[in-house]
Design a protein around this motif. Structure first.
Motif, PDB file in Angstrom:
ATOM      1  N   PRO A   1       0.802  -1.222   0.000  1.00 25.23           N
ATOM      2  CA  PRO A   1       0.000   0.000   0.000  1.00 25.23           C
ATOM      3  C   PRO A   1       0.837   1.275   0.000  1.00 25.23           C
ATOM      4  CG  PRO A   1      -0.055  -1.036   2.150  1.00 25.23           C
ATOM      5  CD  PRO A   1       0.686  -1.966   1.238  1.00 25.23           C
ATOM      6  N   THR A   2       2.124   1.149   0.368  1.00 22.28           N
ATOM      7  CA  THR A   2       3.029   2.300   0.387  1.00 22.28           C
ATOM      8  C   THR A   2       4.355   1.900  -0.247  1.00 22.28           C
ATOM      9  OG1 THR A   2       4.029   1.734   2.519  1.00 22.28           O
ATOM     10  CG2 THR A   2       2.028   3.115   2.572  1.00 22.28           C
ATOM     11  N   ARG A   3       5.132   2.905  -0.606  1.00 27.48           N
ATOM     12  CA  ARG A   3       6.453   2.648  -1.169  1.00 27.48           C
ATOM     13  C   ARG A   3       7.336   1.914  -0.152  1.00 27.48           C
ATOM     14  NH1 ARG A   3       7.861   1.181  -5.363  1.00 27.48           N
ATOM     15  NH2 ARG A   3       9.111  -0.257  -4.238  1.00 27.48           N
ATOM     16  N   GLU A   4       7.216   2.299   1.099  1.00 29.20           N
ATOM     17  CA  GLU A   4       8.051   1.686   2.138  1.00 29.20           C
ATOM     18  C   GLU A   4       7.800   0.183   2.236  1.00 29.20           C
ATOM     19  OE1 GLU A   4       6.207   4.557   2.625  1.00 29.20           O
ATOM     20  OE2 GLU A   4       7.975   5.836   2.400  1.00 29.20           O
ATOM     21  N   LEU A   5       6.539  -0.240   2.206  1.00 30.22           N
ATOM     22  CA  LEU A   5       6.239  -1.672   2.281  1.00 30.22           C
ATOM     23  C   LEU A   5       6.633  -2.403   0.995  1.00 30.22           C
ATOM     24  CD1 LEU A   5       2.842  -1.563   4.186  1.00 30.22           C
ATOM     25  CD2 LEU A   5       5.051  -2.332   5.050  1.00 30.22           C
ATOM     26  N   ALA A   6       6.473  -1.753  -0.127  1.00 29.77           N
ATOM     27  CA  ALA A   6       6.858  -2.369  -1.402  1.00 29.77           C
ATOM     28  C   ALA A   6       8.377  -2.523  -1.510  1.00 29.77           C
ATOM     29  CB  ALA A   6       6.329  -1.535  -2.564  1.00 29.77           C
ATOM     30  N   ASP A   7       9.116  -1.706  -0.764  1.00 27.76           N
ATOM     31  CA  ASP A   7      10.581  -1.788  -0.798  1.00 27.76           C
ATOM     32  C   ASP A   7      11.117  -3.112  -0.266  1.00 27.76           C
ATOM     33  OD1 ASP A   7      10.976   0.625  -2.024  1.00 27.76           O
ATOM     34  OD2 ASP A   7      11.512   1.710  -0.188  1.00 27.76           O
ATOM     35  N   GLU A   8      10.307  -3.868   0.469  1.00 25.39           N
ATOM     36  CA  GLU A   8      10.744  -5.178   0.956  1.00 25.39           C
ATOM     37  C   GLU A   8      11.197  -6.056  -0.208  1.00 25.39           C
ATOM     38  OE1 GLU A   8       8.850  -9.199   2.814  1.00 25.39           O
ATOM     39  OE2 GLU A   8       8.039  -7.304   3.567  1.00 25.39           O
ATOM     40  N   TRP A   9      10.491  -5.962  -1.346  1.00 22.26           N
ATOM     41  CA  TRP A   9      10.880  -6.735  -2.524  1.00 22.26           C
ATOM     42  C   TRP A   9      12.261  -6.330  -3.013  1.00 22.26           C
ATOM     43  CZ3 TRP A   9       8.495 -10.844  -4.756  1.00 22.26           C
ATOM     44  CH2 TRP A   9       7.204 -11.140  -4.310  1.00 22.26           C
TER      45      TRP A   9
ATOM     46  N   HIS B   1      14.718  -5.139  -1.245  1.00 24.19           N
ATOM     47  CA  HIS B   1      15.733  -5.637  -0.313  1.00 24.19           C
ATOM     48  C   HIS B   1      15.956  -7.139  -0.467  1.00 24.19           C
ATOM     49  CE1 HIS B   1      15.815  -1.731   1.493  1.00 24.19           C
ATOM     50  NE2 HIS B   1      14.552  -1.802   1.851  1.00 24.19           N
ATOM     51  N   ARG B   2      14.876  -7.877  -0.704  1.00 24.42           N
ATOM     52  CA  ARG B   2      14.989  -9.331  -0.835  1.00 24.42           C
ATOM     53  C   ARG B   2      15.556  -9.752  -2.184  1.00 24.42           C
ATOM     54  NH1 ARG B   2       9.488 -11.666  -0.165  1.00 24.42           N
ATOM     55  NH2 ARG B   2      10.568 -13.633  -0.436  1.00 24.42           N
ATOM     56  N   PHE B   3      15.225  -8.993  -3.240  1.00 24.90           N
ATOM     57  CA  PHE B   3      15.628  -9.360  -4.608  1.00 24.90           C
ATOM     58  C   PHE B   3      16.214  -8.149  -5.329  1.00 24.90           C
ATOM     59  CE2 PHE B   3      11.924 -11.993  -3.443  1.00 24.90           C
ATOM     60  CZ  PHE B   3      12.499 -13.256  -3.512  1.00 24.90           C
ATOM     61  N   PRO B   4      17.374  -7.664  -4.881  1.00 21.48           N
ATOM     62  CA  PRO B   4      17.914  -6.431  -5.461  1.00 21.48           C
ATOM     63  C   PRO B   4      18.191  -6.492  -6.963  1.00 21.48           C
ATOM     64  CG  PRO B   4      19.532  -7.491  -4.032  1.00 21.48           C
ATOM     65  CD  PRO B   4      18.245  -8.234  -3.862  1.00 21.48           C
ATOM     66  N   ALA B   5      18.473  -7.671  -7.492  1.00 23.28           N
ATOM     67  CA  ALA B   5      18.758  -7.786  -8.921  1.00 23.28           C
ATOM     68  C   ALA B   5      17.492  -8.003  -9.754  1.00 23.28           C
ATOM     69  CB  ALA B   5      19.732  -8.935  -9.172  1.00 23.28           C
ATOM     70  N   ASP B   6      16.376  -8.327  -9.103  1.00 20.74           N
ATOM     71  CA  ASP B   6      15.176  -8.716  -9.841  1.00 20.74           C
ATOM     72  C   ASP B   6      13.933  -7.885  -9.545  1.00 20.74           C
ATOM     73  OD1 ASP B   6      16.371 -10.901 -11.254  1.00 20.74           O
ATOM     74  OD2 ASP B   6      16.373 -12.013  -9.375  1.00 20.74           O
ATOM     75  N   ALA B   7      14.041  -6.889  -8.670  1.00 21.76           N
ATOM     76  CA  ALA B   7      12.897  -6.046  -8.339  1.00 21.76           C
ATOM     77  C   ALA B   7      13.321  -4.584  -8.379  1.00 21.76           C
ATOM     78  CB  ALA B   7      12.349  -6.394  -6.957  1.00 21.76           C
ATOM     79  N   ALA B   8      12.431  -3.746  -8.875  1.00 23.35           N
ATOM     80  CA  ALA B   8      12.688  -2.301  -8.946  1.00 23.35           C
ATOM     81  C   ALA B   8      11.355  -1.575  -8.856  1.00 23.35           C
ATOM     82  CB  ALA B   8      13.389  -1.956 -10.258  1.00 23.35           C
TER      83      ALA B   8
END
Length: 117
Positions: A52-60, A62-69
């Motif tokens: 629901p927020t950018r902060e919560l979406a940032d978990e992806w 952190h977990r997948f730095p090469a595959d999530a943006a």
């Protein structure tokens, strides 16, 4: 996960339908709203509402730095671009699609929501 398999998972959702509002750019919608940006047929990414927020979406990120943006233009609203065929497992991609769909359905006006059941 192959793009065709992900598209089939998206379109199996109640009330989901395929649209191409920008030429070859495919999106999965429920009602009038997009819940998955699939891009062109040659694409290897999917854009999903990941929180629901950018902060919560940032978990992806952190977990997948090469595959999530963060997604272009709408990333600030919790949308991420996730790479297919990378470190993100198929089950996690399906769960991300499911969560994006549910988040979008929850914001739809009642008249546009798919019938329960």
């Amino acid at each position: 996960m192959e793009r065709a398999e992900l598209l089939a998972h998206c379109l199996a959702k109640p009330g989901a339908w395929l649209d191409q509002p920008w030429g070859e750019e495919a999106v999965a919608k429920v009602g009038s709203r997009i819940f998955a940006f699939l891009g062109p047929e040659s694409g290897d990414r999917v854009g999903l509402k990941c929180g629901p927020t950018r902060e919560l979406a940032d978990e992806w990120l952190h977990r997948f730095p090469a595959d999530a943006a963060p997604s272009s233009h709408i990333g600030r609203y919790g949308w991420n671009s996730l790479r297919l065929g990378g470190a993100i497992g198929d089950d996690e991609l399906r769960e991300a699609v499911d969560a994006s769909y549910e988040a979008v359905v929850a914001k739809l006006p009642r008249r546009e929501r798919p019938a329960a059941g």
